[in-house]
Design a protein around this motif. Structure first.
Motif, PDB file in Angstrom:
ATOM      1  N   TYR A 128      69.112  35.259  22.671  1.00  8.69           N
ATOM      2  CA  TYR A 128      70.008  36.089  23.484  1.00  8.69           C
ATOM      3  C   TYR A 128      71.428  35.962  22.960  1.00  8.69           C
ATOM      4  O   TYR A 128      71.907  34.855  22.704  1.00  8.69           O
ATOM      5  CB  TYR A 128      69.962  35.675  24.958  1.00  8.69           C
ATOM      6  N   ASP A 129      72.093  37.088  22.808  1.00 11.26           N
ATOM      7  CA  ASP A 129      73.466  37.101  22.313  1.00 11.26           C
ATOM      8  C   ASP A 129      74.411  37.453  23.461  1.00 11.26           C
ATOM      9  O   ASP A 129      74.323  38.551  24.022  1.00 11.26           O
ATOM     10  CB  ASP A 129      73.625  38.136  21.199  1.00 11.26           C
ATOM     11  N   GLN A 142      65.555  25.945  29.303  1.00  8.71           N
ATOM     12  CA  GLN A 142      64.585  25.880  28.207  1.00  8.71           C
ATOM     13  C   GLN A 142      64.052  27.278  27.865  1.00  8.71           C
ATOM     14  O   GLN A 142      62.834  27.508  27.787  1.00  8.71           O
ATOM     15  CB  GLN A 142      63.434  24.938  28.579  1.00  8.71           C
ATOM     16  N   THR A 143      64.978  28.201  27.675  1.00  7.23           N
ATOM     17  CA  THR A 143      64.595  29.579  27.379  1.00  7.23           C
ATOM     18  C   THR A 143      63.948  29.672  25.997  1.00  7.23           C
ATOM     19  O   THR A 143      64.238  28.883  25.099  1.00  7.23           O
ATOM     20  CB  THR A 143      65.817  30.498  27.434  1.00  7.23           C
ATOM     21  N   GLU A 144      63.085  30.666  25.848  1.00  4.11           N
ATOM     22  CA  GLU A 144      62.375  30.881  24.588  1.00  4.11           C
ATOM     23  C   GLU A 144      62.898  32.089  23.821  1.00  4.11           C
ATOM     24  O   GLU A 144      62.823  32.125  22.594  1.00  4.11           O
ATOM     25  CB  GLU A 144      60.875  31.065  24.873  1.00  4.11           C
ATOM     26  N   PRO A 150      68.340  33.946  33.690  1.00  5.78           N
ATOM     27  CA  PRO A 150      68.294  33.318  32.363  1.00  5.78           C
ATOM     28  C   PRO A 150      66.908  33.243  31.748  1.00  5.78           C
ATOM     29  O   PRO A 150      66.776  32.881  30.572  1.00  5.78           O
ATOM     30  CB  PRO A 150      68.823  31.906  32.656  1.00  5.78           C
ATOM     31  N   GLY A 151      65.858  33.558  32.530  1.00  9.65           N
ATOM     32  CA  GLY A 151      64.510  33.404  31.995  1.00  9.65           C
ATOM     33  C   GLY A 151      64.126  31.939  31.916  1.00  9.65           C
ATOM     34  O   GLY A 151      64.679  31.095  32.616  1.00  9.65           O
ATOM     35  N   GLY A 152      63.167  31.616  31.074  1.00  9.48           N
ATOM     36  CA  GLY A 152      62.761  30.221  30.923  1.00  9.48           C
ATOM     37  C   GLY A 152      62.204  29.650  32.218  1.00  9.48           C
ATOM     38  O   GLY A 152      61.294  30.214  32.822  1.00  9.48           O
ATOM     39  N   GLY A 195      70.086  32.473  18.486  1.00  6.18           N
ATOM     40  CA  GLY A 195      68.885  31.763  18.897  1.00  6.18           C
ATOM     41  C   GLY A 195      69.093  30.593  19.823  1.00  6.18           C
ATOM     42  O   GLY A 195      68.121  30.014  20.324  1.00  6.18           O
ATOM     43  N   ASN A 196      70.349  30.211  20.073  1.00  2.75           N
ATOM     44  CA  ASN A 196      70.617  29.067  20.947  1.00  2.75           C
ATOM     45  C   ASN A 196      71.585  29.452  22.064  1.00  2.75           C
ATOM     46  O   ASN A 196      72.707  28.942  22.133  1.00  2.75           O
ATOM     47  CB  ASN A 196      71.202  27.900  20.141  1.00  2.75           C
ATOM     48  N   PRO A 197      71.178  30.348  22.956  1.00  7.23           N
ATOM     49  CA  PRO A 197      72.065  30.765  24.039  1.00  7.23           C
ATOM     50  C   PRO A 197      72.325  29.616  25.022  1.00  7.23           C
ATOM     51  O   PRO A 197      71.554  28.639  25.064  1.00  7.23           O
ATOM     52  CB  PRO A 197      71.283  31.897  24.712  1.00  7.23           C
ATOM     53  N   THR A 198      73.374  29.746  25.810  1.00  9.52           N
ATOM     54  CA  THR A 198      73.742  28.667  26.740  1.00  9.52           C
ATOM     55  C   THR A 198      72.661  28.328  27.754  1.00  9.52           C
ATOM     56  O   THR A 198      72.561  27.164  28.163  1.00  9.52           O
ATOM     57  CB  THR A 198      75.054  29.025  27.466  1.00  9.52           C
ATOM     58  N   PRO A 199      71.810  29.275  28.218  1.00 11.37           N
ATOM     59  CA  PRO A 199      70.773  28.876  29.191  1.00 11.37           C
ATOM     60  C   PRO A 199      69.681  27.992  28.601  1.00 11.37           C
ATOM     61  O   PRO A 199      68.901  27.402  29.346  1.00 11.37           O
ATOM     62  CB  PRO A 199      70.171  30.216  29.652  1.00 11.37           C
TER      63      PRO A 199
END
Length: 234
Positions: A70-71, A65-67, A24-26, A56-60
């Motif tokens: 993601y679609d 706190q991803t930056e 998920p990154g972040g 701009g507001n993906p579930t992760p």
């Protein structure tokens, strides 16, 4: 399709990210891959569509706190999602090709076992682990296969109950099944408006009741259309 999906997911070099990363990154792994959300899938979307055209507001984002945007319905995931559609097409071919109950049931159960076994092996029969974990946001291969497994199994069970034993006619779901297009459009257009939508406290049981109310409204519309013999399809 799956070969292309797997090759791009695990072999495409992504700048600043480990090759094959599907996290998920972040905050994941000590913030070592902050802008690597979705790995190759996220990278391809950002490369082709640009950040401003991606969700701009993906579930992760809430947990990690991803930056990066993601679609979950991006370009790369379309390949494995289309593969799942082909597995559904296979179920339709079973019904069109074999006319006896035994022939249909045997093949539905067979496909359920095959897709379930491969999906379970890929995710190690776990929720978050395995070679290819279950991941709806990435529409991972294991997710497609496990979803297909339950679809085949449920179809086989309903076939026995509805068609063979004739214990149930499929109501009220048959009404929605006769007009899925109009219900989809109505939901997409009016889901923000009263009486479909109204404010409730963000508590699970209240949100569940609101969702059930939403379903009842559209099932009622489907029932009216069914009684009036109005069926809209492409």
């Amino acid at each position: 399709m799956l070969s292309v999906y797997l090759a791009l997911t695990f072999a495409l070099p992504v700048p600043g990210c480990p090759t094959g990363y599907i996290g998920p990154g972040g905050l994941h792994e000590g913030k070592t891959h902050v802008r690597c959300t979705g790995g190759a899938a996220g990278y391809i979307d950002r490369l082709v569509l640009g950040d401003s055209h991606i969700y701009g507001n993906p579930t992760p984002k809430t947990i990690y706190q991803t930056e990066a945007p993601y679609d979950p319905e991006g370009i790369l995931g379309t390949l494995s999602a289309a593969f799942l559609c082909f597995l559904g097409l296979q179920a339709g071919r079973v019904f069109m090709t074999y006319q006896d109950h035994r022939g249909r049931l045997v093949r539905l159960v067979f496909w359920a076992l095959v897709t379930g076994a491969i999906g379970a092996a890929l995710c190690n029969c776990s929720k978050n682990d395995g070679i290819i974990p279950l991941n709806k946001n990435l529409w991972s291969v294991s997710f497609s296969l496990v979803t297909a497994c339950f679809g085949y199994f449920l179809l086989a069970v309903l076939y026995v109950i509805v068609d063979i034993l004739q214990l149930w006619g499929g109501e009220p779901f048959i009404f929605a099944g006769m007009n899925p297009l109009i219900l989809y459009l109505c939901h997409a257009i009016f889901y923000r408006f009263f009486p479909v939508n109204f404010h409730v406290d963000p508590v699970h049981w209240k949100l569940l009741l609101k969702a059930l109310w939403d379903v009842i409204i559209w099932l009622s519309l489907a029932f009216v259309l069914y009684c009036k013999k109005i069926f809209i399809a492409l």
